[in-house]
Design a protein around this motif. Structure first.
Motif, mmCIF file in Angstrom:
data_model
loop_
_atom_site.group_PDB
_atom_site.id
_atom_site.type_symbol
_atom_site.label_atom_id
_atom_site.label_comp_id
_atom_site.label_asym_id
_atom_site.label_seq_id
_atom_site.Cartn_x
_atom_site.Cartn_y
_atom_site.Cartn_z
ATOM 1 N N PHE A 1 0.851 -1.181 0.000
ATOM 2 C CA PHE A 1 0.000 0.000 0.000
ATOM 3 C C PHE A 1 0.893 1.239 0.000
ATOM 4 C CE2 PHE A 1 -2.830 -2.987 2.518
ATOM 5 C CZ PHE A 1 -3.693 -3.237 1.472
ATOM 6 N N ASP A 2 0.300 2.378 -0.331
ATOM 7 C CA ASP A 2 1.025 3.653 -0.340
ATOM 8 C C ASP A 2 0.823 4.395 0.971
ATOM 9 O OD1 ASP A 2 2.245 3.703 -2.865
ATOM 10 O OD2 ASP A 2 0.412 4.408 -3.834
ATOM 11 N N ASP A 3 1.887 4.990 1.476
ATOM 12 C CA ASP A 3 1.793 5.954 2.569
ATOM 13 C C ASP A 3 1.634 7.333 1.947
ATOM 14 O OD1 ASP A 3 2.033 7.608 4.755
ATOM 15 O OD2 ASP A 3 4.153 7.165 5.110
ATOM 16 N N PRO A 4 0.515 8.042 2.187
ATOM 17 C CA PRO A 4 0.335 9.372 1.593
ATOM 18 C C PRO A 4 1.470 10.326 1.930
ATOM 19 C CG PRO A 4 -1.711 8.604 2.580
ATOM 20 C CD PRO A 4 -0.644 7.638 3.000
ATOM 21 N N ASP A 5 2.123 10.119 3.079
ATOM 22 C CA ASP A 5 3.227 10.995 3.472
ATOM 23 C C ASP A 5 4.571 10.529 2.935
ATOM 24 O OD1 ASP A 5 1.489 12.636 4.920
ATOM 25 O OD2 ASP A 5 1.673 11.399 6.721
ATOM 26 N N THR B 1 -4.400 1.879 8.707
ATOM 27 C CA THR B 1 -5.230 2.903 8.055
ATOM 28 C C THR B 1 -5.326 2.648 6.561
ATOM 29 O OG1 THR B 1 -4.636 4.537 9.733
ATOM 30 C CG2 THR B 1 -5.491 5.376 7.652
ATOM 31 N N ALA B 2 -4.184 2.315 5.935
ATOM 32 C CA ALA B 2 -4.186 2.041 4.501
ATOM 33 C C ALA B 2 -5.040 0.824 4.173
ATOM 34 C CB ALA B 2 -2.752 1.838 4.015
ATOM 35 N N LEU B 3 -4.957 -0.213 4.995
ATOM 36 C CA LEU B 3 -5.740 -1.422 4.768
ATOM 37 C C LEU B 3 -7.229 -1.139 4.892
ATOM 38 C CD1 LEU B 3 -6.173 -4.442 4.429
ATOM 39 C CD2 LEU B 3 -5.506 -4.752 6.823
ATOM 40 N N ALA B 4 -7.638 -0.463 5.974
ATOM 41 C CA ALA B 4 -9.061 -0.150 6.156
ATOM 42 C C ALA B 4 -9.585 0.741 5.032
ATOM 43 C CB ALA B 4 -9.267 0.521 7.513
ATOM 44 N N THR C 1 -8.452 0.902 1.931
ATOM 45 C CA THR C 1 -8.539 0.100 0.715
ATOM 46 C C THR C 1 -9.799 -0.759 0.716
ATOM 47 O OG1 THR C 1 -6.123 0.023 0.548
ATOM 48 C CG2 THR C 1 -7.343 -1.632 -0.687
ATOM 49 N N VAL C 2 -10.128 -1.346 1.856
ATOM 50 C CA VAL C 2 -11.338 -2.167 1.957
ATOM 51 C C VAL C 2 -12.578 -1.323 1.688
ATOM 52 C CG1 VAL C 2 -12.789 -3.468 3.557
ATOM 53 C CG2 VAL C 2 -10.322 -3.867 3.519
ATOM 54 N N LEU C 3 -12.677 -0.180 2.355
ATOM 55 C CA LEU C 3 -13.911 0.615 2.284
ATOM 56 C C LEU C 3 -14.080 1.344 0.963
ATOM 57 C CD1 LEU C 3 -14.114 2.147 5.865
ATOM 58 C CD2 LEU C 3 -15.311 0.166 4.933
ATOM 59 N N HIS C 4 -12.987 1.700 0.312
ATOM 60 C CA HIS C 4 -13.078 2.482 -0.925
ATOM 61 C C HIS C 4 -12.953 1.620 -2.175
ATOM 62 C CE1 HIS C 4 -11.805 6.456 1.254
ATOM 63 N NE2 HIS C 4 -12.930 5.939 1.701
ATOM 64 N N GLY C 5 -12.899 0.299 -2.006
ATOM 65 C CA GLY C 5 -12.767 -0.560 -3.179
ATOM 66 C C GLY C 5 -11.424 -0.390 -3.859
ATOM 67 N N GLY C 6 -10.390 -0.125 -3.066
ATOM 68 C CA GLY C 6 -9.066 0.105 -3.635
ATOM 69 C C GLY C 6 -8.346 -1.189 -3.965
#
Length: 219
Positions: free
Chosen positions: A43-47, A106-109, A111-116
């Motif tokens: 996953f990507d870290d936005p920071d 946070t990235a995992l949750a 991705t799950v909720l946004h269909g990522g």
């Protein structure tokens, strides 16, 4: 987008996983003498500060283990440290158990909720970034009836291991969510908003994580 920097690393990822994983409580025992990588996803870290990679490892007795790790340029919580690594391009790295790392959770949750899906992986070359082919693919369910609508705040997660399952809870005052990760993956239906994945040799999507509201404790 995640970036791979060609380098010499010590210990190698395979070495650190072989040393650390057999000592963990969620493996279910069995033959762990040789852990063979079969896939991984990021996953990507936005920071742009924390590297995130979940390793899928085959055991000699035919199981596949799921092992989330994070890679940091400065130390994270000491009780979640797996090992330190020398990286000839990025310098010293601190490798942490991803199930305790708020950035990965946070990235995992999300991705799950946004269909990522998994992050693209680029290789840094003298001529710029080159996209590397992906063999492991993950996808979140996206909005699901009865599922949470917010990825929550995972700053102080509570982690429990039951058999070969890890349950991570966000503090109840921070949306009260629960992430369930099967550490030994298996293709069975699981209720809730899920992350599902495929990799070479596993063409049917299997559940890698489930996000649900955390029910209040029984009085």
């Amino acid at each position: 987008m995640a970036v791979h920097h060609p380098a010499t690393i010590a210990p190698t990822k395979r070495e650190l996983l072989q040393a650390w994983v057999p000592r963990q409580p969620w493996t279910g025992g069995g033959d762990l003498t040789e852990l063979t990588p079969v896939g991984s996803y990021r996953f990507d870290d936005p920071d742009g500060e924390v590297g995130m990679e979940t390793h899928l490892l085959a055991t000699p007795d035919g199981r596949v283990l799921q092992v989330p790790l994070t890679y940091r340029g400065t130390p994270g919580p000491p009780d979640t440290l797996v090992t330190t690594m020398t990286h000839t391009t990025l310098g010293d790295r601190w490798i942490h158990d991803g199930c305790h790392d708020p950035v990965l959770l946070t990235a995992l949750a999300t991705t799950v909720l946004h269909g990522g899906r998994e992050a693209d992986l680029d290789e840094a070359t003298p001529d710029g970034l080159t996209l590397l082919p992906a063999t492991t693919h993950v996808r979140g369910d996206g909005p699901t009836p009865g599922a949470p609508t917010h990825p929550g705040d995972w700053t102080h997660p509570h982690v429990e291991h039951t058999g070969t399952t890890t349950v991570v809870r966000a503090p109840r005052h921070n949306h009260g969510l629960r992430l369930v990760l099967p550490r030994v993956v298996h293709p069975v239906p699981v209720p809730g908003a899920t992350l599902r994945g495929t990799w070479p040799g596993q063409d049917t999507p299997v559940v890698l994580a489930v996000l649900t509201p955390d029910p209040p404790p029984t009085p």
